[in-house]
Design an enzyme around this catalytic site. Structure first.
Site, PDB file in Angstrom:
ATOM      1  N   ASP A  10       0.863  -1.179   0.000  1.00 49.68           N
ATOM      2  CA  ASP A  10       0.000   0.000   0.000  1.00 49.68           C
ATOM      3  C   ASP A  10       0.903   1.233   0.000  1.00 49.68           C
ATOM      4  O   ASP A  10       2.105   1.123   0.274  1.00 49.68           O
ATOM      5  CB  ASP A  10      -0.890   0.008   1.257  1.00 49.68           C
ATOM      6  CG  ASP A  10      -1.787   1.227   1.310  1.00 49.68           C
ATOM      7  OD1 ASP A  10      -2.435   1.530   0.298  1.00 49.68           O
ATOM      8  OD2 ASP A  10      -1.822   1.910   2.363  1.00 49.68           O
ATOM      9  N   SER A  11       0.317   2.379  -0.281  1.00 50.47           N
ATOM     10  CA  SER A  11       1.095   3.610  -0.250  1.00 50.47           C
ATOM     11  C   SER A  11       1.581   3.921   1.166  1.00 50.47           C
ATOM     12  O   SER A  11       2.484   4.724   1.338  1.00 50.47           O
ATOM     13  CB  SER A  11       0.239   4.766  -0.757  1.00 50.47           C
ATOM     14  OG  SER A  11      -0.938   4.849  -0.002  1.00 50.47           O
ATOM     15  N   CYS A  73      -4.004  -0.888  -2.084  1.00 49.26           N
ATOM     16  CA  CYS A  73      -4.214   0.554  -2.272  1.00 49.26           C
ATOM     17  C   CYS A  73      -5.257   0.829  -3.355  1.00 49.26           C
ATOM     18  O   CYS A  73      -5.103   0.404  -4.509  1.00 49.26           O
ATOM     19  CB  CYS A  73      -2.872   1.159  -2.676  1.00 49.26           C
ATOM     20  SG  CYS A  73      -2.922   2.919  -2.954  1.00 49.26           S
ATOM     21  N   GLU A 151      -4.687   9.395   9.787  1.00 49.89           N
ATOM     22  CA  GLU A 151      -3.274   9.374  10.194  1.00 49.89           C
ATOM     23  C   GLU A 151      -3.060  10.181  11.478  1.00 49.89           C
ATOM     24  O   GLU A 151      -2.191   9.868  12.278  1.00 49.89           O
ATOM     25  CB  GLU A 151      -2.387   9.916   9.075  1.00 49.89           C
ATOM     26  CG  GLU A 151      -2.529   9.137   7.768  1.00 49.89           C
ATOM     27  CD  GLU A 151      -1.335   8.257   7.422  1.00 49.89           C
ATOM     28  OE1 GLU A 151      -0.252   8.488   7.956  1.00 49.89           O
ATOM     29  OE2 GLU A 151      -1.529   7.330   6.597  1.00 49.89           O
ATOM     30  N   CYS A 185     -10.937   3.277  -0.253  1.00 50.68           N
ATOM     31  CA  CYS A 185      -9.573   3.664   0.116  1.00 50.68           C
ATOM     32  C   CYS A 185      -9.227   2.900   1.385  1.00 50.68           C
ATOM     33  O   CYS A 185     -10.087   2.713   2.261  1.00 50.68           O
ATOM     34  CB  CYS A 185      -9.534   5.170   0.365  1.00 50.68           C
ATOM     35  SG  CYS A 185      -8.008   5.747   1.118  1.00 50.68           S
ATOM     36  N   HIS A 187      -7.739   3.577   4.055  1.00 54.27           N
ATOM     37  CA  HIS A 187      -7.882   4.203   5.368  1.00 54.27           C
ATOM     38  C   HIS A 187      -9.330   4.273   5.861  1.00 54.27           C
ATOM     39  O   HIS A 187      -9.576   4.415   7.045  1.00 54.27           O
ATOM     40  CB  HIS A 187      -7.354   5.642   5.328  1.00 54.27           C
ATOM     41  CG  HIS A 187      -5.866   5.740   5.331  1.00 54.27           C
ATOM     42  ND1 HIS A 187      -5.083   5.215   4.338  1.00 54.27           N
ATOM     43  CD2 HIS A 187      -5.013   6.325   6.211  1.00 54.27           C
ATOM     44  CE1 HIS A 187      -3.811   5.476   4.601  1.00 54.27           C
ATOM     45  NE2 HIS A 187      -3.744   6.150   5.727  1.00 54.27           N
TER      46      HIS A 187
END
Ligand code: DGL
Length: 270
Positions: A10-11, A73, A151, A185, A187
């Site tokens: 993933d990124s 991702c 985050e 996504c 997240h």
């Protein structure tokens, strides 16, 4: 039967939501995870840059002799369409399994999709859903602030910033009366409680990590590549920057402590 690990990238940290699901569904599998924490976010970058990064990420996983590569991702899955062709092992991304689950779930034929700018701009989920069932209406919305909110750890259902941002981004989709919402996504599943509270219990939230993990297990079974070991699989974590941050935030994503089990990689070498 193969003890080789499954490779997931993933990124950044978000792909751990997929790792969590893989571990739940296939606890005996070994997993190698790469999170490109030094170059995250991918979601606002050009396709050429995302493609270059994704190919390096996949080459790193191949150096660990993985039996399958999973792009957890949403951004890579949506924009790097030739990745599978470059790889000597089965490759899957999140689009098809997630779109298929949404098509299965909707009752009123109105599906919402949220993701990064690159994901929404590519219309990847919309195109896949329309291929599966052209009568379904798809409503899309990019939500670029969700990644930094997660985050930063603003994830509690009572968090005023999370609540306000969710309301701002999802109001239109709510008004459009979607009954199914793709969290497109990595997240976004972390924000599920806040999103769920806002859109209401009648809206089914589709988690791309979960659907992709289910699809991966079916594919490995079909190809005779499942690990038949009875012991619990190992997980190796690699990142391109700041292992200490990864260790802390990973516990939120995985609901468990990964301790010292994280290594830094110079991804530009791959
Ligand atoms: N992993 C990305 C995705 O699923 C989100 C973070 C980023 O923009 O890189 O789209």
């Amino acid at each position: 039967m193969s003890e080789q690990p499954i490779g997931v990238f993933d990124s950044g940290l978000g792909g751990l939501t997929a790792v969590k699901q893989l571990r739940a569904i296939m606890p005996h599998e070994n997993i190698v995870y790469f999170g490109d924490t030094g170059r995250v976010p991918y979601g606002n970058r050009s396709t050429a840059t995302i493609s270059r990064y994704a190919k390096q990420d996949a080459r790193f996983l191949l150096s660990h002799d993985v039996k399958m590569v999973i792009a957890a991702c949403g951004t890579v899955s949506s924009t790097v369409l030739d990745l599978g062709e470059c790889l000597p092992v089965p490759y899957i991304n999140v689009i098809l399994p997630t779109a298929a689950a949404a098509v299965e779930a909707t009752k009123n034929g109105r599906i919402g999709v949220i993701g990064t700018r690159a994901t929404i701009g590519s219309c990847s989920y919309k195109k896949e859903i329309e291929k599966l069932d052209s009568s379904i209406q798809v409503f899309q919305r990019e939500c670029p602030l969700f990644v930094p909110i997660v985050e930063e750890g603003f994830i509690s259902p009572d968090d005023p910033i999370a609540k306000l941002t969710v309301e701002r981004y999802l109001k239109e989709l709510k008004d459009q009366q979607v009954d199914t919402l793709i969290l497109g996504c990595t997240h976004y599943p972390i924000l599920k409680p806040v999103i769920g509270e806002y859109v209401g219990m009648d809206v089914k939230l589709i988690d791309s990590g979960k659907e992709t993990a289910i699809y991966a297990s079916k594919l490995l079974k079909e190809k005779g590549l499942l690990n038949d070991s009875v012991s619990e699989g190992d997980c190796g974590f690699y990142v391109s920057d700041r292992t200490e941050d990864f260790t802390n935030t990973a516990s939120i994503f995985l609901n468990s402590n990964i301790g010292e089990n994280v290594e830094r990689v110079d991804i530009w070498n791959y």
